[in-house]
Scaffold this active site. Structure first.
Site, PDB file in Angstrom:
ATOM      1  N   LYS A  11       0.811  -1.218   0.000  1.00  0.00           N
ATOM      2  CA  LYS A  11       0.000   0.000   0.000  1.00  0.00           C
ATOM      3  C   LYS A  11       0.850   1.278   0.000  1.00  0.00           C
ATOM      4  CE  LYS A  11      -3.824  -2.199   2.495  1.00  0.00           C
ATOM      5  NZ  LYS A  11      -4.670  -2.093   3.693  1.00  0.00           N
ATOM      6  N   ARG A  87      -1.155 -14.561   4.416  1.00  0.00           N
ATOM      7  CA  ARG A  87      -1.910 -13.968   5.528  1.00  0.00           C
ATOM      8  C   ARG A  87      -1.103 -14.057   6.830  1.00  0.00           C
ATOM      9  NH1 ARG A  87      -6.162 -11.431   4.194  1.00  0.00           N
ATOM     10  NH2 ARG A  87      -7.096 -11.607   6.241  1.00  0.00           N
ATOM     11  N   ARG A 104       3.169  -6.438   9.152  1.00  0.00           N
ATOM     12  CA  ARG A 104       2.437  -5.351   9.804  1.00  0.00           C
ATOM     13  C   ARG A 104       3.053  -4.974  11.151  1.00  0.00           C
ATOM     14  NH1 ARG A 104      -3.203  -7.666   7.645  1.00  0.00           N
ATOM     15  NH2 ARG A 104      -3.396  -6.378   5.768  1.00  0.00           N
ATOM     16  N   HIS A 117      -1.967  -5.661   1.772  1.00  0.00           N
ATOM     17  CA  HIS A 117      -3.269  -6.324   1.630  1.00  0.00           C
ATOM     18  C   HIS A 117      -2.991  -7.671   0.991  1.00  0.00           C
ATOM     19  CE1 HIS A 117      -7.404  -7.154   0.284  1.00  0.00           C
ATOM     20  NE2 HIS A 117      -6.822  -7.563  -0.831  1.00  0.00           N
TER      21      HIS A 117
END
Length: 140
Positions: A11, A87, A104, A117
Protein backbone atom coordinates in the site's frame (compact mmCIF):
# COMPACT_ATOMS: atom_id res chain seq x y z
CA UNK A 1 -0.11 -28.47 0.35
CA UNK A 2 -0.96 -27.43 -3.16
CA UNK A 3 0.77 -24.70 -5.13
CA UNK A 4 -1.53 -21.67 -5.09
CA UNK A 5 -1.58 -18.13 -6.34
CA UNK A 6 -2.63 -15.19 -4.24
CA UNK A 7 -2.94 -11.46 -4.67
CA UNK A 8 -0.76 -9.10 -2.68
CA UNK A 9 -0.70 -5.34 -2.49
CA UNK A 10 1.96 -3.10 -0.97
CA UNK A 11 0.00 0.00 0.00
CA UNK A 12 0.93 3.68 -0.40
CA UNK A 13 1.98 4.11 3.24
CA UNK A 14 4.72 1.52 2.61
CA UNK A 15 5.74 2.57 -0.92
CA UNK A 16 6.13 6.19 0.25
CA UNK A 17 8.66 4.91 2.80
CA UNK A 18 10.51 2.92 0.11
CA UNK A 19 9.63 -0.45 1.67
CA UNK A 20 8.71 -2.33 -1.53
CA UNK A 21 11.97 -4.29 -1.64
CA UNK A 22 12.00 -5.06 2.08
CA UNK A 23 8.43 -6.35 2.01
CA UNK A 24 8.96 -8.36 -1.18
CA UNK A 25 12.05 -9.93 0.40
CA UNK A 26 9.92 -11.12 3.33
CA UNK A 27 7.54 -12.85 0.89
CA UNK A 28 10.44 -14.47 -0.96
CA UNK A 29 12.27 -15.49 2.23
CA UNK A 30 9.09 -17.34 3.24
CA UNK A 31 8.84 -19.38 0.05
CA UNK A 32 6.53 -17.20 -2.06
CA UNK A 33 7.55 -16.31 -5.62
CA UNK A 34 6.54 -13.04 -7.23
CA UNK A 35 5.18 -14.07 -10.63
CA UNK A 36 3.61 -10.72 -11.54
CA UNK A 37 4.23 -7.23 -10.22
CA UNK A 38 3.49 -3.67 -11.21
CA UNK A 39 3.50 -0.26 -9.60
CA UNK A 40 0.26 1.68 -10.06
CA UNK A 41 -1.27 4.89 -8.78
CA UNK A 42 -4.89 3.92 -8.17
CA UNK A 43 -7.60 6.20 -9.43
CA UNK A 44 -10.59 6.84 -7.19
CA UNK A 45 -12.68 4.65 -9.52
CA UNK A 46 -10.17 1.78 -9.29
CA UNK A 47 -9.98 1.99 -5.50
CA UNK A 48 -13.77 2.12 -5.15
CA UNK A 49 -14.10 -0.87 -7.47
CA UNK A 50 -11.40 -2.92 -5.79
CA UNK A 51 -12.79 -2.27 -2.30
CA UNK A 52 -16.48 -2.34 -3.31
CA UNK A 53 -17.14 -5.03 -0.68
CA UNK A 54 -16.53 -2.34 1.97
CA UNK A 55 -18.69 0.35 0.32
CA UNK A 56 -21.23 0.50 3.17
CA UNK A 57 -18.60 0.47 5.93
CA UNK A 58 -17.91 3.73 7.80
CA UNK A 59 -14.21 3.66 6.87
CA UNK A 60 -14.77 3.35 3.09
CA UNK A 61 -14.04 6.99 2.22
CA UNK A 62 -10.88 7.03 4.30
CA UNK A 63 -9.80 3.73 2.71
CA UNK A 64 -10.27 5.08 -0.82
CA UNK A 65 -8.43 8.30 0.08
CA UNK A 66 -5.51 6.34 1.50
CA UNK A 67 -5.28 3.99 -1.46
CA UNK A 68 -5.23 6.90 -3.93
CA UNK A 69 -2.64 8.91 -1.97
CA UNK A 70 0.42 7.40 -3.61
CA UNK A 71 1.82 4.49 -5.58
CA UNK A 72 0.77 0.93 -4.84
CA UNK A 73 2.58 -2.25 -5.84
CA UNK A 74 0.21 -5.03 -6.91
CA UNK A 75 1.61 -8.55 -7.11
CA UNK A 76 0.72 -12.15 -7.73
CA UNK A 77 2.49 -14.50 -5.35
CA UNK A 78 2.82 -18.24 -5.91
CA UNK A 79 3.81 -21.04 -3.58
CA UNK A 80 2.61 -23.91 -1.43
CA UNK A 81 -0.46 -22.77 0.48
CA UNK A 82 0.23 -19.23 -0.74
CA UNK A 83 -3.04 -17.70 0.49
CA UNK A 84 -2.68 -18.79 4.11
CA UNK A 85 1.08 -18.31 4.10
CA UNK A 86 0.71 -14.73 2.86
CA UNK A 87 -1.91 -13.97 5.53
CA UNK A 88 0.41 -15.33 8.22
CA UNK A 89 3.37 -13.32 6.89
CA UNK A 90 1.28 -10.12 6.79
CA UNK A 91 -0.02 -10.45 10.35
CA UNK A 92 -3.23 -9.15 11.89
CA UNK A 93 -4.95 -6.20 10.19
CA UNK A 94 -4.38 -4.11 13.30
CA UNK A 95 -0.60 -3.94 13.76
CA UNK A 96 -1.07 -3.68 17.53
CA UNK A 97 -2.39 -7.27 17.38
CA UNK A 98 0.11 -8.57 14.81
CA UNK A 99 2.61 -11.24 15.79
CA UNK A 100 6.28 -10.35 16.11
CA UNK A 101 8.15 -10.64 12.83
CA UNK A 102 5.11 -10.09 10.60
CA UNK A 103 5.06 -7.36 7.97
CA UNK A 104 2.44 -5.35 9.80
CA UNK A 105 4.23 -5.60 13.15
CA UNK A 106 7.47 -4.44 11.54
CA UNK A 107 6.24 -1.85 9.03
CA UNK A 108 2.62 -0.78 9.59
CA UNK A 109 1.92 2.67 11.03
CA UNK A 110 -1.68 2.07 12.14
CA UNK A 111 -4.76 -0.01 11.37
CA UNK A 112 -5.52 2.41 8.51
CA UNK A 113 -1.93 2.46 7.25
CA UNK A 114 -1.14 -1.22 7.61
CA UNK A 115 1.23 -1.49 4.63
CA UNK A 116 -0.14 -4.58 2.87
CA UNK A 117 -3.27 -6.32 1.63
CA UNK A 118 -3.65 -9.99 0.74
CA UNK A 119 -6.45 -12.20 -0.51
CA UNK A 120 -8.33 -14.17 2.14
CA UNK A 121 -9.60 -17.09 0.04
CA UNK A 122 -9.10 -18.75 -3.36
CA UNK A 123 -12.23 -17.05 -4.74
CA UNK A 124 -11.13 -13.56 -3.70
CA UNK A 125 -7.59 -14.24 -4.93
CA UNK A 126 -8.96 -15.06 -8.40
CA UNK A 127 -11.10 -11.90 -8.48
CA UNK A 128 -8.35 -9.63 -7.14
CA UNK A 129 -5.69 -11.01 -9.48
CA UNK A 130 -8.01 -10.55 -12.48
CA UNK A 131 -8.78 -6.98 -11.37
CA UNK A 132 -5.14 -5.93 -11.88
CA UNK A 133 -3.54 -8.47 -14.24
CA UNK A 134 -4.22 -10.08 -17.59
CA UNK A 135 -3.16 -13.71 -18.03
CA UNK A 136 -0.20 -12.66 -20.21
CA UNK A 137 1.19 -10.51 -17.37
CA UNK A 138 1.41 -13.49 -15.01
CA UNK A 139 4.61 -15.39 -15.70
CA UNK A 140 5.12 -18.40 -13.44
Amino acid sequence: MAIERTFSMIKPDATKRNLTGAITKIFEDNGLRVIASKRVWMSKREAEGFYAVHKERPFFGELVDGMTSGPTVVQVLEGEGAILKNREIMGATNPANAAEGTIRKIHALSIGENSVHGSDAPETAAVEIAYWFSETEIVG
